[in-house]
Design an enzyme around this catalytic site. Structure first.
Site, PDB file in Angstrom:
ATOM      1  N   SER A  37       0.807  -1.212   0.000  1.00 60.00           N
ATOM      2  CA  SER A  37       0.000   0.000   0.000  1.00 60.00           C
ATOM      3  C   SER A  37       0.842   1.265   0.000  1.00 60.00           C
ATOM      4  CB  SER A  37      -0.982  -0.022   1.170  1.00 60.00           C
ATOM      5  OG  SER A  37      -1.903   1.041   1.065  1.00 60.00           O
ATOM      6  N   HIS A  38       0.758   2.050   1.065  1.00 60.85           N
ATOM      7  CA  HIS A  38       1.400   3.354   1.155  1.00 60.85           C
ATOM      8  C   HIS A  38       2.802   3.266   1.736  1.00 60.85           C
ATOM      9  CE1 HIS A  38      -0.660   2.255   4.794  1.00 60.85           C
ATOM     10  NE2 HIS A  38       0.123   3.065   5.479  1.00 60.85           N
TER      11      HIS A  38
ATOM     12  N   LYS B 167      -1.550 -10.034  -0.411  1.00 60.52           N
ATOM     13  CA  LYS B 167      -2.905 -10.030   0.148  1.00 60.52           C
ATOM     14  C   LYS B 167      -3.792 -10.900  -0.725  1.00 60.52           C
ATOM     15  CE  LYS B 167      -5.598  -6.355  -0.408  1.00 60.52           C
ATOM     16  NZ  LYS B 167      -6.359  -5.099  -0.228  1.00 60.52           N
TER      17      LYS B 167
ATOM     18  N   ASP C   2      -1.907   6.836  -3.444  1.00 57.62           N
ATOM     19  CA  ASP C   2      -0.778   6.180  -2.792  1.00 57.62           C
ATOM     20  C   ASP C   2      -0.183   5.057  -3.623  1.00 57.62           C
ATOM     21  OD1 ASP C   2      -2.927   4.413  -2.487  1.00 57.62           O
ATOM     22  OD2 ASP C   2      -2.127   3.598  -0.626  1.00 57.62           O
TER      23      ASP C   2
ATOM     24  N   ASP D  94      -0.572   1.772  -3.931  1.00 59.66           N
ATOM     25  CA  ASP D  94      -1.386   0.803  -4.658  1.00 59.66           C
ATOM     26  C   ASP D  94      -2.710   1.378  -5.148  1.00 59.66           C
ATOM     27  OD1 ASP D  94      -2.560   0.957  -2.111  1.00 59.66           O
ATOM     28  OD2 ASP D  94      -3.249  -1.110  -2.190  1.00 59.66           O
TER      29      ASP D  94
ATOM     30  N   ASP E 138      -5.296   2.911  -3.494  1.00 60.68           N
ATOM     31  CA  ASP E 138      -6.564   2.840  -2.757  1.00 60.68           C
ATOM     32  C   ASP E 138      -6.790   4.022  -1.814  1.00 60.68           C
ATOM     33  OD1 ASP E 138      -4.759   2.170  -0.753  1.00 60.68           O
ATOM     34  OD2 ASP E 138      -5.681   0.250  -0.258  1.00 60.68           O
ATOM     35  N   ARG E 139      -5.805   4.905  -1.676  1.00 61.58           N
ATOM     36  CA  ARG E 139      -5.972   6.062  -0.807  1.00 61.58           C
ATOM     37  C   ARG E 139      -5.975   7.357  -1.632  1.00 61.58           C
ATOM     38  NH1 ARG E 139      -3.196   4.924   5.010  1.00 61.58           N
ATOM     39  NH2 ARG E 139      -3.643   2.705   5.088  1.00 61.58           N
TER      40      ARG E 139
ATOM     41  N   SER F 182      -7.872   7.280   7.345  1.00 57.33           N
ATOM     42  CA  SER F 182      -6.525   7.111   6.808  1.00 57.33           C
ATOM     43  C   SER F 182      -6.498   7.303   5.297  1.00 57.33           C
ATOM     44  CB  SER F 182      -5.978   5.726   7.173  1.00 57.33           C
ATOM     45  OG  SER F 182      -6.862   4.714   6.738  1.00 57.33           O
TER      46      SER F 182
ATOM     47  N   ARG G 212      -1.354   4.940  16.953  1.00 58.60           N
ATOM     48  CA  ARG G 212      -2.139   6.015  16.352  1.00 58.60           C
ATOM     49  C   ARG G 212      -3.060   6.593  17.426  1.00 58.60           C
ATOM     50  NH1 ARG G 212      -0.620   5.226  11.188  1.00 58.60           N
ATOM     51  NH2 ARG G 212      -0.956   3.250  10.114  1.00 58.60           N
TER      52      ARG G 212
END
Length: 542
Positions: free
Chosen positions: A112-113, A125, A276, A278, A280-281, A364, A495
């Site tokens: 991801s990020h 995944k 990002d 991949d 997705d963000r 996020s 977090r």
């Protein structure tokens, strides 16, 4: 020819919120990737002759693991593999391909990020047939198998040419290399009013999109520049690189600082966005305004009816528990359901499949809808553009009118990265021990109303997920949430989410950290963050 290879299990292959993520050298250990892939296949039933989708975000070690996965899929009995050209498939595009071609599932290679490169992060995944991340019962089975695995199956065959579209035979299995962008771009065109957005851009509206040298580059180039007519150069850093150009592909105000500064300048473009590693963000920055992910979810939900794909209205809104309550106020006004889930997109899957929710979001920087079963960065950007074209107002004007209608949720997330794992776990344990005694306790002007460790009761499958984050709720609507993240690869990430609801429009232009200052101090006092972690300040503030 199929070979059965003897192997020894690794003890550290427990998938987190988004699969198994480790440093590249860990995945390069003997049989490490093969063990995990075989554990996936051993945990599934009924895929003989079925289709498997494989793709990734182009990060370092992506191509090598794709070749392993293809040969192992053939050895395990899959009938067909669809793989993105160059090994590329954004996470939302992979979800769409799984759904469109009715695949049994998919293997998405991404962290991801997180940073990429020879010593940086890699991930595997598994997504199920609805296009979404595997639910916990599947990931638990994968982990259980990984602890006892003693062999894997693989076909001896030449590597597949991933750089040319077309079909190949690997043993008895067909491998088709597909255009990674075409199906996804077609889906976006079916959801949004591309004509209206084209007219907006043709009229001089300036868009800038930073793909962060990551997977959305080819998608944004095709859609924003070619199909919507934005000038060449509107999409920056559009070539996916194995190390993301040495940058951290996380679309936040730290790692996309140059975009933020561009959008705050006097001669700023009208709209800025980023995605990002991949895809997705998303990061949304209007001229002179950063729209927080929590606010973006609420504003998109309030205006979604302006896009053709959502003209009939929303069934409901779902948000992760740490995400601000801004979307709740929209759902209340619309008279639709609001669902609070644990962090992790997999928890939205049942709600989307059951038709209970249409739009979902996480603080996020993840937002998405029922068009796929993953969050989708470029989708959020295009919905914003559709809304801007329909309302003919700036992002700043839309935000101010939204706050005037619903009130403003001042919101910030403080991340303490790579904290010693024992210290982080000790902090959370000590917090849990305090929960029963906190209600009624005052900290200056703040009085604790309730305190708990969030548990989620899925309304569809009735499953229960416990220990999903510690919530301290204060009288008047403010709150602090603490959670250990499952997306890092080194130490632990603590977090801390801080939120204050402000209904008074006269107080809607405060600096966010200033508006939250007393809550930030209390968050440290209650959890003893500085004392227990040795950190004087967060690594990242968003």
């Amino acid at each position: 020819m199929t070979r059965t290879v003897s192997t020894n299990p690794y003890s550290d292959q427990k998938p987190g919120t988004s699969g198994l993520r480790k440093k590249v050298p860990v995945f390069q250990q003997k049989n490490y990737a093969e063990n995990f892939i075989q554990s996936i296949f051993d945990s599934l039933d009924g895929f003989e002759g079925q289709t498997l989708v494989i793709g990734g975000d182009g990060r370092y070690y992506n191509r090598e693991v794709i070749q392993k996965a293809i040969k192992m899929a053939a050895a395990n009995g899959f009938g067909r593999v669809l793989v993105g050209r160059g090994g590329i498939l954004s996470t939302p595009a992979a979800s769409h391909v799984i759904r469109k071609y009715k695949a049994f599932g998919g293997i998405v290679l991404s962290a991801s990020h997180n940073p990429g490169g020879p010593t940086e992060d890699f991930g595997i995944k598994y997504n199920v047939g609805n296009g979404g991340p595997a639910p916990e019962k599947v990931t638990d089975a994968i982990f259980a198998r990984s602890k006892t695995i003693d062999s894997y199956r693989i076909v001896d065959a030449p590597d597949v040419n991933l750089d040319a579209e077309g079909s190949h035979q690997v043993d008895d299995m067909t491998v088709t290399v597909i255009d990674p962008v075409a199906d996804y771009a077609e889906l976006m065109e079916s959801l949004f009013d591309f004509d209206a957005i084209r007219k907006l851009i043709a009229g001089g509206f300036r868009v800038v999109f930073d793909a962060m040298s990551a997977v959305t580059g080819p998608y944004a180039k095709e859609i924003i520049e070619k199909r919507l007519g934005a000038p060449k150069g509107s999409v920056m850093n559009f070539i996916p690189l194995p190390d993301f150009g040495g940058h951290h592909p996380d679309p936040n105000l730290v790692h996309a600082r140059a975009l933020y500064e561009t959008m705050m300048a006097p001669d700023a473009p009208d709209f800025g966005a980023a995605s990002d590693g991949d895809g997705d963000r998303n990061l949304i920055i209007g001229k002179s305004i950063f729209v927080t992910p929590s606010d973006s979810l609420a504003m998109l939900a309030a205006n979604a009816h302006l896009a053709p794909g959502y003209a009939k209205g929303l069934a409901g809104i779902a948000r992760s528990m740490p995400t601000s309550g801004a979307a709740d106020r929209v759902a209340e006004k619309l008279g639709i359901g609001i669902y609070e889930t644990p962090t992790g997109w997999k928890f939205f899957g049942n709600l989307l499949d059951e038709g209970l929710a249409t739009i979902c979001g996480e603080e996020s920087a993840g937002t998405g809808s029922n068009h796929v079963r993953e969050k989708d960065g470029l989708w959020a950007v295009l919905l914003w553009l559709n809304i801007l074209a329909a309302r003919k107002e700036s992002a700043l004007e839309i935000a101010r009118k939204h706050w005037a209608t619903y009130g403003r949720n001042y919101y910030s997330r403080h991340d303490y990265e790579e904290v010693d794992s024992d210290a982080a776990n000790s902090l959370i344990t000590a917090l849990r021990d305090k929960l029963a005694a906190l209600p009624g306790t005052s900290f200056g002007a703040l009085t604790v109303d309730t305190a708990d460790d969030f548990s989620y009761h899925d309304p569809v499958d009735k499953s229960v997920s416990k220990n999903q984050g510690i919530r301290i709720l204060f009288k008047g609507g403010s709150r602090v949430v603490y959670r250990l993240s499952g997306t890092g690869t080194s130490g632990a990430t603590l977090r801390v989410y801080i939120e204050r609801y402000e209904p008074d429009p006269a107080r809607h232009d405060l600096d966010t950290q200033e508006a939250l200052a007393d809550l930030i101090a209390v968050a440290d006092e209650i959890a003893e963050i500085k004392a227990r972690t040795g950190r004087d300040q967060p690594s990242v503030i968003t």
